[in-house]
Design a protein around this motif. Structure first.
Motif, PDB file in Angstrom:
ATOM      1  N   LEU A  89       0.668  -1.251   0.465  1.00 42.23           N
ATOM      2  CA  LEU A  89      -0.235   0.165  -0.500  1.00 42.23           C
ATOM      3  C   LEU A  89       0.668   1.275   0.072  1.00 42.23           C
ATOM      4  CD1 LEU A  89      -2.376  -1.432   2.623  1.00 42.23           C
ATOM      5  CD2 LEU A  89      -2.932  -0.557  -0.093  1.00 42.23           C
ATOM      6  N   ALA A  90       1.877   1.188   0.380  1.00 45.54           N
ATOM      7  CA  ALA A  90       3.243   2.192   0.432  1.00 45.54           C
ATOM      8  C   ALA A  90       3.214   2.629  -0.966  1.00 45.54           C
ATOM      9  CB  ALA A  90       4.529   2.263   1.381  1.00 45.54           C
ATOM     10  N   ASP A  91       3.424   1.902  -1.917  1.00 44.68           N
ATOM     11  CA  ASP A  91       3.578   2.146  -2.948  1.00 44.68           C
ATOM     12  C   ASP A  91       2.866   2.757  -3.495  1.00 44.68           C
ATOM     13  OD1 ASP A  91       6.692   1.770  -3.230  1.00 44.68           O
ATOM     14  OD2 ASP A  91       6.362  -0.241  -3.041  1.00 44.68           O
ATOM     15  N   ASP A  92       1.445   2.806  -3.407  1.00 51.51           N
ATOM     16  CA  ASP A  92       0.582   3.535  -3.954  1.00 51.51           C
ATOM     17  C   ASP A  92       0.680   4.772  -4.236  1.00 51.51           C
ATOM     18  OD1 ASP A  92      -0.495   1.007  -4.695  1.00 51.51           O
ATOM     19  OD2 ASP A  92      -2.352   1.224  -2.904  1.00 51.51           O
ATOM     20  N   PRO A  93       0.105   5.258  -5.500  1.00 51.93           N
ATOM     21  CA  PRO A  93      -0.263   7.353  -5.500  1.00 51.93           C
ATOM     22  C   PRO A  93      -1.106   7.325  -4.167  1.00 51.93           C
ATOM     23  CG  PRO A  93      -1.010   5.703  -6.976  1.00 51.93           C
ATOM     24  CD  PRO A  93      -0.184   4.520  -6.461  1.00 51.93           C
ATOM     25  N   CYS A  94      -2.182   6.896  -4.196  1.00 48.00           N
ATOM     26  CA  CYS A  94      -3.077   7.809  -2.988  1.00 48.00           C
ATOM     27  C   CYS A  94      -2.740   7.129  -2.098  1.00 48.00           C
ATOM     28  CB  CYS A  94      -4.535   7.574  -3.748  1.00 48.00           C
ATOM     29  SG  CYS A  94      -4.650   5.952  -3.711  1.00 48.00           S
ATOM     30  N   CYS A 113      -7.784  11.333  -2.680  1.00 47.18           N
ATOM     31  CA  CYS A 113      -8.597  10.238  -4.172  1.00 47.18           C
ATOM     32  C   CYS A 113      -9.774  11.740  -4.222  1.00 47.18           C
ATOM     33  CB  CYS A 113      -9.519   9.264  -4.032  1.00 47.18           C
ATOM     34  SG  CYS A 113      -8.699   8.208  -3.565  1.00 47.18           S
ATOM     35  N   PRO A 114      -9.251  11.775  -6.299  1.00 43.74           N
ATOM     36  CA  PRO A 114     -10.373  12.917  -6.391  1.00 43.74           C
ATOM     37  C   PRO A 114     -11.458  13.512  -5.988  1.00 43.74           C
ATOM     38  CG  PRO A 114      -9.176  11.963  -8.174  1.00 43.74           C
ATOM     39  CD  PRO A 114      -9.085  10.413  -6.716  1.00 43.74           C
ATOM     40  N   ASP A 115     -12.344  12.120  -5.973  1.00 44.78           N
ATOM     41  CA  ASP A 115     -13.922  12.003  -5.706  1.00 44.78           C
ATOM     42  C   ASP A 115     -14.004  10.580  -4.471  1.00 44.78           C
ATOM     43  OD1 ASP A 115     -14.222   9.975  -7.627  1.00 44.78           O
ATOM     44  OD2 ASP A 115     -14.636  11.884  -9.337  1.00 44.78           O
ATOM     45  N   VAL A 345       6.881   8.114  -4.088  1.00 43.91           N
ATOM     46  CA  VAL A 345       5.973   7.664  -5.117  1.00 43.91           C
ATOM     47  C   VAL A 345       4.922   8.787  -5.550  1.00 43.91           C
ATOM     48  CG1 VAL A 345       4.264   6.690  -5.498  1.00 43.91           C
ATOM     49  CG2 VAL A 345       5.496   5.471  -3.885  1.00 43.91           C
ATOM     50  N   ARG A 346       5.694   8.910  -7.249  1.00 40.85           N
ATOM     51  CA  ARG A 346       4.457  10.338  -7.609  1.00 40.85           C
ATOM     52  C   ARG A 346       2.759  10.130  -7.260  1.00 40.85           C
ATOM     53  NH1 ARG A 346       6.331  12.429 -12.433  1.00 40.85           N
ATOM     54  NH2 ARG A 346       4.551  11.797 -13.272  1.00 40.85           N
ATOM     55  N   PRO A 347       2.488  11.043  -6.484  1.00 43.56           N
ATOM     56  CA  PRO A 347       1.048  11.599  -6.104  1.00 43.56           C
ATOM     57  C   PRO A 347       0.110  11.427  -7.137  1.00 43.56           C
ATOM     58  CG  PRO A 347       2.565  12.806  -5.319  1.00 43.56           C
ATOM     59  CD  PRO A 347       3.275  12.355  -5.856  1.00 43.56           C
ATOM     60  N   ASP A 348       0.225  10.751  -7.816  1.00 45.21           N
ATOM     61  CA  ASP A 348       0.005  11.421  -9.827  1.00 45.21           C
ATOM     62  C   ASP A 348      -2.064  10.274  -9.067  1.00 45.21           C
ATOM     63  OD1 ASP A 348      -1.667  11.780 -11.971  1.00 45.21           O
ATOM     64  OD2 ASP A 348       0.712  10.812 -12.911  1.00 45.21           O
ATOM     65  N   LEU A 349      -2.644  11.340  -8.996  1.00 44.66           N
ATOM     66  CA  LEU A 349      -4.132  11.359  -9.167  1.00 44.66           C
ATOM     67  C   LEU A 349      -4.520  10.434 -10.199  1.00 44.66           C
ATOM     68  CD1 LEU A 349      -5.371  13.281  -5.446  1.00 44.66           C
ATOM     69  CD2 LEU A 349      -4.082  11.198  -6.079  1.00 44.66           C
ATOM     70  N   HIS A 350      -4.394  11.491 -11.457  1.00 44.81           N
ATOM     71  CA  HIS A 350      -4.952  10.911 -12.584  1.00 44.81           C
ATOM     72  C   HIS A 350      -4.629   9.688 -13.222  1.00 44.81           C
ATOM     73  CE1 HIS A 350      -6.709  14.568 -12.488  1.00 44.81           C
ATOM     74  NE2 HIS A 350      -5.684  14.727 -12.672  1.00 44.81           N
ATOM     75  N   ALA A 351      -3.889   8.777 -12.427  1.00 47.02           N
ATOM     76  CA  ALA A 351      -2.879   7.444 -12.929  1.00 47.02           C
ATOM     77  C   ALA A 351      -4.492   6.916 -12.159  1.00 47.02           C
ATOM     78  CB  ALA A 351      -2.210   7.491 -12.740  1.00 47.02           C
ATOM     79  N   PRO A 352      -4.576   5.232 -13.063  1.00 47.38           N
ATOM     80  CA  PRO A 352      -4.875   3.941 -12.618  1.00 47.38           C
ATOM     81  C   PRO A 352      -4.069   4.600 -10.506  1.00 47.38           C
ATOM     82  CG  PRO A 352      -4.147   3.529 -13.859  1.00 47.38           C
ATOM     83  CD  PRO A 352      -3.504   4.589 -14.153  1.00 47.38           C
ATOM     84  N   LEU A 353      -5.036   4.509  -9.025  1.00 45.60           N
ATOM     85  CA  LEU A 353      -4.888   4.311  -7.906  1.00 45.60           C
ATOM     86  C   LEU A 353      -3.959   3.663  -7.170  1.00 45.60           C
ATOM     87  CD1 LEU A 353      -7.650   6.242  -6.636  1.00 45.60           C
ATOM     88  CD2 LEU A 353      -6.381   6.960  -7.164  1.00 45.60           C
TER      89      LEU A 353
END
Length: 359
Positions: A89-94, A113-115, A345-353
């Motif tokens: 879970l630590a390697d997840d961007p969100c 998360c976005p929403d 970890v890049r916190p890119d919320l537009h990528a698959p979470l």
């Protein structure tokens, strides 16, 4: 968890404090205030960051008028599966916080998360499908009352701080490029695609040069400098320049749950935010309406802070506490067993979470 005698010396702490005030100041500007040569400061910062003892990065606070969604997630794991689940879970961007904890759950996550739809997808398609997970419980954050840098240091004299904050730094290549901190703050109405790309690149290192960012993002250096000036002058970013928690003097993370009458939430949250130990004060859904994240000097300080909370807000009732046995992630930074930063970890919320985006 050991309190850990700090490996950070006075010059290290002074440098971190300076970068907390002016994160992209040039080494030359910092040299004039700190009394060490630019090359010496650059080498010192390289030692701190390469060793995982400190970091300097930005996160997006919100996109225009629409704030992203935060949630506290408690995770129960099968026997012996807590660590591997936390590592995944630590390697997840969100995830902006992953802690193995005491109490009724095995892990506590802070998720961004976005929403609500994205949060549901992350929980159902990622968290609940991990082999080690047996159950999860989620509290959506309905209000963030305080999200401050707990480790705001006080190493510099007031005169040194004023000197840094009052100096304008031209936007130029190299490890510099932030405009004067004394300038009026400007808030961009909305982050452009380039802005988002820049912040993602700055999540792990706020001091990446304009030339390097321009090359990565496919824009001109002049455009990158302009956008950086706008971003630095607005309030859409959260800045983290901190020592690793284990070496900060406050190595113990705690989550404190409390309940107060609805009409007292705002005043109580304000009182909680004034306590030195608190870092994140949130209103939440569920059986209690406040969740407070704090960093403590020792396990014994938990009693001190809960007592202080009840004294500051007599209507407050503590409903539960949890202490971190190990912190796997803080912000975008993944920490190792010894408490030092491993990578971000890049916190890119537009990528698959649940996509692995470690850097």
């Amino acid at each position: 968890m050991p309190s850990g005698e700090s490996v950070l010396e006075e010059p290290d702490l002074a440098l971190i404090h300076a970068l907390q005030l002016v994160p992209r100041a040039s080494w030359t500007q910092l040299s004039a205030v700190l009394g060490a040569g630019p090359d010496t400061l650059a080498r010192r910062w390289e030692h701190l960051t390469a060793g995982g003892y400190a970091w300097n990065g930005f996160l997006i606070r919100h996109q225009g008028r629409v704030a992203p969604l935060y949630a506290w997630v408690e995770v129960d794991c099968a026997a012996g599966r807590s660590e591997e689940t936390a590592l995944a879970l630590a390697d997840d961007p969100c995830t902006l916080g992953v802690h193995e904890v005491t109490g009724d759950s095995d892990l506590v996550l802070l998720v961004l998360c976005p929403d609500l739809e994205a949060l549901d997808a992350y929980l159902s398609l990622r968290v609940q499908r991990l082999p080690g997970v047996t159950r999860s419980r989620t509290q959506v954050v309905t209000g963030v009352h305080s999200a401050r840098n707990l480790w705001q240091l006080d190493q510099l004299t007031p005169r040194q701080s004023r000197q840094l904050l009052g100096t304008t730094v031209p936007a130029q290549g190299g490890q510099g490029g932030q405009g004067g901190q004394g300038a009026p703050r400007r808030r961009p109405q909305r982050l452009s695609g380039l802005d988002e790309d820049l912040v993602l690149e700055l999540a792990g290192d706020a001091r990446r040069s304009a030339a390097e960012l321009a090359r990565i993002c496919g824009a001109s250096e002049s455009t990158v400098r302009r956008r950086l000036d706008a971003l630095m002058g607005g309030d859409l970013l959260i800045h983290h320049c901190v020592p690793a928690p284990r070496f900060s003097g406050r190595p113990v993370w705690a989550l404190i749950r409390a309940d107060v009458p609805s009409l007292a939430v705002v005043s109580t949250a304000a009182a909680m935010a004034r306590l030195r130990q608190t870092r994140l004060v949130t209103s939440v859904t569920g059986g209690h309406n406040l969740a407070v994240g704090a960093w403590l000097r020792s396990v014994g300080e938990l009693n001190d802070i809960t007592t202080a909370m009840e004294r500051a807000a007599p209507a407050l009732r503590i409903t539960g506490t949890a202490l971190s046995l190990r912190t796997h992630k803080s912000g975008a930074q993944v920490l190792g067993p010894d408490g030092r930063r491993l990578h971000h970890v890049r916190p890119d919320l537009h990528a698959p979470l649940w996509q692995d985006r470690r850097v």
